[in-house]
Design a protein around this motif. Sequence first.
Motif, PDB file in Angstrom:
ATOM      1  N   GLY A   1     -20.475  33.404  34.865  1.00  0.00           N
ATOM      2  CA  GLY A   1     -19.185  33.686  34.257  1.00  0.00           C
ATOM      3  C   GLY A   1     -18.513  32.431  33.753  1.00  0.00           C
ATOM      4  O   GLY A   1     -18.824  31.316  34.175  1.00  0.00           O
ATOM      5  N   LEU A   2     -17.619  32.630  32.795  1.00  0.00           N
ATOM      6  CA  LEU A   2     -16.806  31.539  32.255  1.00  0.00           C
ATOM      7  C   LEU A   2     -15.355  32.002  32.268  1.00  0.00           C
ATOM      8  O   LEU A   2     -15.071  33.160  31.953  1.00  0.00           O
ATOM      9  N   ILE A   3     -14.462  31.094  32.628  1.00  0.00           N
ATOM     10  CA  ILE A   3     -13.044  31.450  32.542  1.00  0.00           C
ATOM     11  C   ILE A   3     -12.216  30.196  32.282  1.00  0.00           C
ATOM     12  O   ILE A   3     -12.367  29.182  32.949  1.00  0.00           O
TER      13      ILE A   3
ATOM     14  N   ALA B   1     -31.612  31.571  45.957  1.00  0.00           N
ATOM     15  CA  ALA B   1     -30.439  31.659  45.085  1.00  0.00           C
ATOM     16  C   ALA B   1     -29.374  30.710  45.599  1.00  0.00           C
ATOM     17  O   ALA B   1     -29.094  30.689  46.796  1.00  0.00           O
ATOM     18  N   VAL B   2     -28.819  29.918  44.695  1.00  0.00           N
ATOM     19  CA  VAL B   2     -27.729  29.000  45.061  1.00  0.00           C
ATOM     20  C   VAL B   2     -26.598  29.227  44.069  1.00  0.00           C
ATOM     21  O   VAL B   2     -26.801  29.119  42.858  1.00  0.00           O
ATOM     22  N   GLU B   3     -25.433  29.575  44.588  1.00  0.00           N
ATOM     23  CA  GLU B   3     -24.294  29.818  43.708  1.00  0.00           C
ATOM     24  C   GLU B   3     -23.352  28.621  43.750  1.00  0.00           C
ATOM     25  O   GLU B   3     -23.056  28.098  44.817  1.00  0.00           O
ATOM     26  N   PHE B   4     -22.883  28.215  42.570  1.00  0.00           N
ATOM     27  CA  PHE B   4     -21.936  27.092  42.525  1.00  0.00           C
ATOM     28  C   PHE B   4     -21.010  27.233  41.331  1.00  0.00           C
ATOM     29  O   PHE B   4     -21.292  27.975  40.391  1.00  0.00           O
ATOM     30  N   GLN B   5     -19.898  26.533  41.413  1.00  0.00           N
ATOM     31  CA  GLN B   5     -18.911  26.572  40.344  1.00  0.00           C
ATOM     32  C   GLN B   5     -18.629  25.158  39.857  1.00  0.00           C
ATOM     33  O   GLN B   5     -18.585  24.216  40.645  1.00  0.00           O
TER      34      GLN B   5
ATOM     35  N   GLY C   1     -15.004  32.772  43.676  1.00  0.00           N
ATOM     36  CA  GLY C   1     -16.390  32.482  44.027  1.00  0.00           C
ATOM     37  C   GLY C   1     -17.352  32.884  42.932  1.00  0.00           C
ATOM     38  O   GLY C   1     -17.059  32.700  41.753  1.00  0.00           O
ATOM     39  N   GLY C   2     -18.509  33.417  43.323  1.00  0.00           N
ATOM     40  CA  GLY C   2     -19.526  33.789  42.351  1.00  0.00           C
ATOM     41  C   GLY C   2     -19.942  35.237  42.467  1.00  0.00           C
ATOM     42  O   GLY C   2     -19.537  35.938  43.385  1.00  0.00           O
ATOM     43  N   LYS C   3     -20.730  35.693  41.511  1.00  0.00           N
ATOM     44  CA  LYS C   3     -21.308  37.043  41.556  1.00  0.00           C
ATOM     45  C   LYS C   3     -22.586  37.003  40.742  1.00  0.00           C
ATOM     46  O   LYS C   3     -22.587  36.464  39.628  1.00  0.00           O
ATOM     47  N   THR C   4     -23.636  37.580  41.277  1.00  0.00           N
ATOM     48  CA  THR C   4     -24.960  37.423  40.678  1.00  0.00           C
ATOM     49  C   THR C   4     -25.154  38.328  39.468  1.00  0.00           C
ATOM     50  O   THR C   4     -25.882  39.311  39.519  1.00  0.00           O
TER      51      THR C   4
ATOM     52  N   GLN D   1     -15.967  18.949  38.748  1.00  0.00           N
ATOM     53  CA  GLN D   1     -16.074  19.196  40.189  1.00  0.00           C
ATOM     54  C   GLN D   1     -17.138  20.259  40.456  1.00  0.00           C
ATOM     55  O   GLN D   1     -17.124  21.321  39.835  1.00  0.00           O
ATOM     56  N   VAL D   2     -18.043  19.947  41.378  1.00  0.00           N
ATOM     57  CA  VAL D   2     -19.104  20.898  41.744  1.00  0.00           C
ATOM     58  C   VAL D   2     -18.771  21.491  43.113  1.00  0.00           C
ATOM     59  O   VAL D   2     -18.595  20.759  44.088  1.00  0.00           O
ATOM     60  N   THR D   3     -18.673  22.812  43.198  1.00  0.00           N
ATOM     61  CA  THR D   3     -18.458  23.482  44.475  1.00  0.00           C
ATOM     62  C   THR D   3     -19.609  24.453  44.719  1.00  0.00           C
ATOM     63  O   THR D   3     -19.802  25.389  43.944  1.00  0.00           O
ATOM     64  N   VAL D   4     -20.381  24.184  45.766  1.00  0.00           N
ATOM     65  CA  VAL D   4     -21.494  25.088  46.100  1.00  0.00           C
ATOM     66  C   VAL D   4     -20.941  26.145  47.051  1.00  0.00           C
ATOM     67  O   VAL D   4     -20.489  25.833  48.152  1.00  0.00           O
ATOM     68  N   SER D   5     -20.949  27.404  46.612  1.00  0.00           N
ATOM     69  CA  SER D   5     -20.304  28.440  47.422  1.00  0.00           C
ATOM     70  C   SER D   5     -21.293  29.143  48.347  1.00  0.00           C
ATOM     71  O   SER D   5     -20.886  29.922  49.204  1.00  0.00           O
TER      72      SER D   5
END
Lengths: 504, 504
Positions: free
Chosen positions: B342-344, B228-232, A351-354, B394-398
């Motif tokens: 983050g990047l991985i 705040a909107v978190e996505f990957q 997932g994510g982390k702010t 691919q966009v995933t909104v967590s």
Amino acid sequence: MVGRLVGLSVAALLASTAVPLAAETPDREQIVSIVKEQRDATIEDLREWIALPTIAAEKLNTPAGAEYMKQLALDAGFQQAKIIPTDGVPAVFATLDAGAETTLGLYFMYDVKQFDPSEWDAPPLEGRLVEREGEGLTIVGRGAVNQKGPEMALLAAIKAIQASGKKLPVNLVLVAEGEEEVASTHFDQVVAVPEVRDALAKTVGVFIPSAAQSKDGSANITLGAKGAVEFQLVVGGETSDKYPKTDIHSSNHARIENPAWRLVKALDTLVADDGHTPAIDGWFENVRPLTERQKELIAEGAALNPEEEAKALLGVGRWIDDEPYVTSLERFLSQPTVNIQGLIAGYTGPGGKTVLPGRAEAKLEFRLVPAMTKDEAVSKLKAHLAKRGFDDVQVTVSGGYGPNETDEDSVLIRAQKALFDEKGIPYSIRPRNAGSWPGVIFNGPPLNLPASQFGLSRGGGAHAPNEWFLIESSDPKVNGLDEAIMAYVDYLYVVAEEAAEVSD
Amino acid sequence: MVGRLVGLSVAALLASTAVPLAAETPDREQIVSIVKEQRDATIEDLREWIALPTIAAEKLNTPAGAEYMKQLALDAGFQQAKIIPTDGVPAVFATLDAGAETTLGLYFMYDVKQFDPSEWDAPPLEGRLVEREGEGLTIVGRGAVNQKGPEMALLAAIKAIQASGKKLPVNLVLVAEGEEEVASTHFDQVVAVPEVRDALAKTVGVFIPSAAQSKDGSANITLGAKGAVEFQLVVGGETSDKYPKTDIHSSNHARIENPAWRLVKALDTLVADDGHTPAIDGWFENVRPLTERQKELIAEGAALNPEEEAKALLGVGRWIDDEPYVTSLERFLSQPTVNIQGLIAGYTGPGGKTVLPGRAEAKLEFRLVPAMTKDEAVSKLKAHLAKRGFDDVQVTVSGGYGPNETDEDSVLIRAQKALFDEKGIPYSIRPRNAGSWPGVIFNGPPLNLPASQFGLSRGGGAHAPNEWFLIESSDPKVNGLDEAIMAYVDYLYVVAEEAAEVSD
């Protein structure tokens, strides 16, 4: 080795009558008997060598490995052997003067890749003899095939000729390094030593013993390899006070720069929008196009390796730009690349982390083709980034070397062809390996020598658990240890003969 | 909470005589006595709650936590309380009808952040009473300040008023969620339940109990928060057969696409070349500029928080574009961001490794300002990528939610000002928090309610080891538990009074 055993499977099986037969090795049967008598001792020598792993990345057994290598050379009949210190792991230089007309260069690596014993079925340092399904009796251990097994076979060949009461047909110059697995970081210092350089300059070329016989018994001849340069780009608090020193709360990105964005912006300039064509200023200046002969070899190789099998093996459905197979193979061998090996920044868990990362790193690698050089590529990268103002992007070159290329008509390659023809071993010619090895050290200036690999028999698991090298083949078409040793014996004689022909 | 306790320290300390004094809480001394008598029981109740951690990310105690929350409400005198199921963790809805003119909304979270006991000095689920240097007696445990301590103090206030024989001055509507720490993923489902929505619609606003008194005893009033909107973003073998399914040998990049490059190309389009200005199509359409009043509050806050201290705390030497402090604070509160968390991809260990990654992921987050919405931002992102052909990204909104904003003249905020004035507590007004909390659930359509935080006392270590909440303050200017409970008692009366004034 950096990918030498992986990658290209372009093979062009040639008719085995294209080249006139080489002369027989004198008193060959006597030498065969000696090799057989010595077999247990040779295996024991290999087991003892495997028990002493030199791992440059871990600074494990680095002086001890060099001393051991030196002694192996002396035991094999080299009249002198010495340690050559470098800024990293020491190398070994040895010479065997047989009073011959021709001198041959040998390149050894005495280091091995890291290993995790928990992943192995047999202890990685034991050198246990294990029956392998579909192959035969093998020796299992770290370094078995990469590269101690083939090297020990060559040393056994040198000993066997001498044990038969003869002088070697060629003089030998051996250089052995302990940093091959960390991209030969200091190997240029070894060949820059005048005594080493002058000795190598007298050779007809340098080869590394290998074990690349295919399962069907065929062999291959490789006429060069791409170069590889590994480097890392880092941006963050350590490179500029624009960025935080550690990960901080992400809300601050509204007022504080994010090093991951900066890294993305720098990376973006390195390849074109197609996502693969290098866009570093001046990148293609020295790239030499494929010759017609190279294209011919590629097309022949393509016919022997079904496209669908290649795709399945690599886990892809398409080549770049949906190109047809032969075009993609030409690209594979002809194109220099800028590859992202890895990215790491900030939060990398599920997932994510702010957070706003304090550091972002990209791991990259160049693959270089003739006539590019490592220095050229690194200089162009640095100039490219500097021109665009990326002075906060730190470039660290962790290792690498340029491409190598050896002529099909060189003594080294002519001798390989002649030997395979004589033995009736079908073989392919790879115009270039897309993987890399530091042959450029010999192949590039100032030595400009042919550089190649040679060896029969088989092995596998380099860089992986349960690495193995074949001792007794269950298939008569594939060589076991005895035959691999005899192939080196024969090769030394054929090299001497081919060199004499050339100098005639 | 997603960053609510971190971030902005803009404070505008106002003179404590600006607003007319509110009326006294009736029979206040009697209630004070009850609070004191009940103190040990209140602490014990808090300890028992801390002993039952609900962690949504781990699905730990999710039904049990909801049941417990429901019982806490019933024990505090709510006449009805029920579990509201969602597609995720269930919520709790409870009402207390005191026959009052005014109804007040309460927002609780009953979940807590993950914890690692090995990092704690006291067991994280024990609720041990620990003397804290410079603060006083504290209770230590996961959830102590975020948010069980302040919530238990409010419940104790509700009980104390009733124990004094009086009805509450306001009716209460409580909604408690169990997914605050995973970005309130399903909380919109709770307020969409007609019974819950209709009950909330009757309130003058909703507040969450908090403990945000400063070390100098001052309080603050926050008039909103960014969303705040978190996505990957993910690219790789799982999104297109152009890419390999696993990491493969890097030499293949000459003929196979690298998902890390594709990710870089997609990311590059999301912010301008300056590395921070969002470049998503239409991004700024609904961004409302700061008002003069907001700028005034920011300037006043800047004067109270030295720039060098702020830079030192964040570990940076400069703000974006080398802007002056007040400009950077205006940017901090007014600008919506697109942040890389983050990047991985591929190899992430020391040095390099010759792989072509099979997968590349970027973790990102939007921070939104009024009048942007979550749906708008996500739609714009997807349209932006689609327009540029990034159909293999691919966009995933967590998780996430939009911004919230509450008027300074609302009953909730007027009551806070009146109470601080009455008590002689200096306070600051934050025009907006750069961190985020899901107040938009109440603040946005269809409810459009004021949403705020309120509470005295102090605590720390939210999301960190050794989380604490103050029980007995060593500094008379700072409230301990008893005073924090009484502040809630007083607040309910002041809210009733302010609401009456507004409706007059």
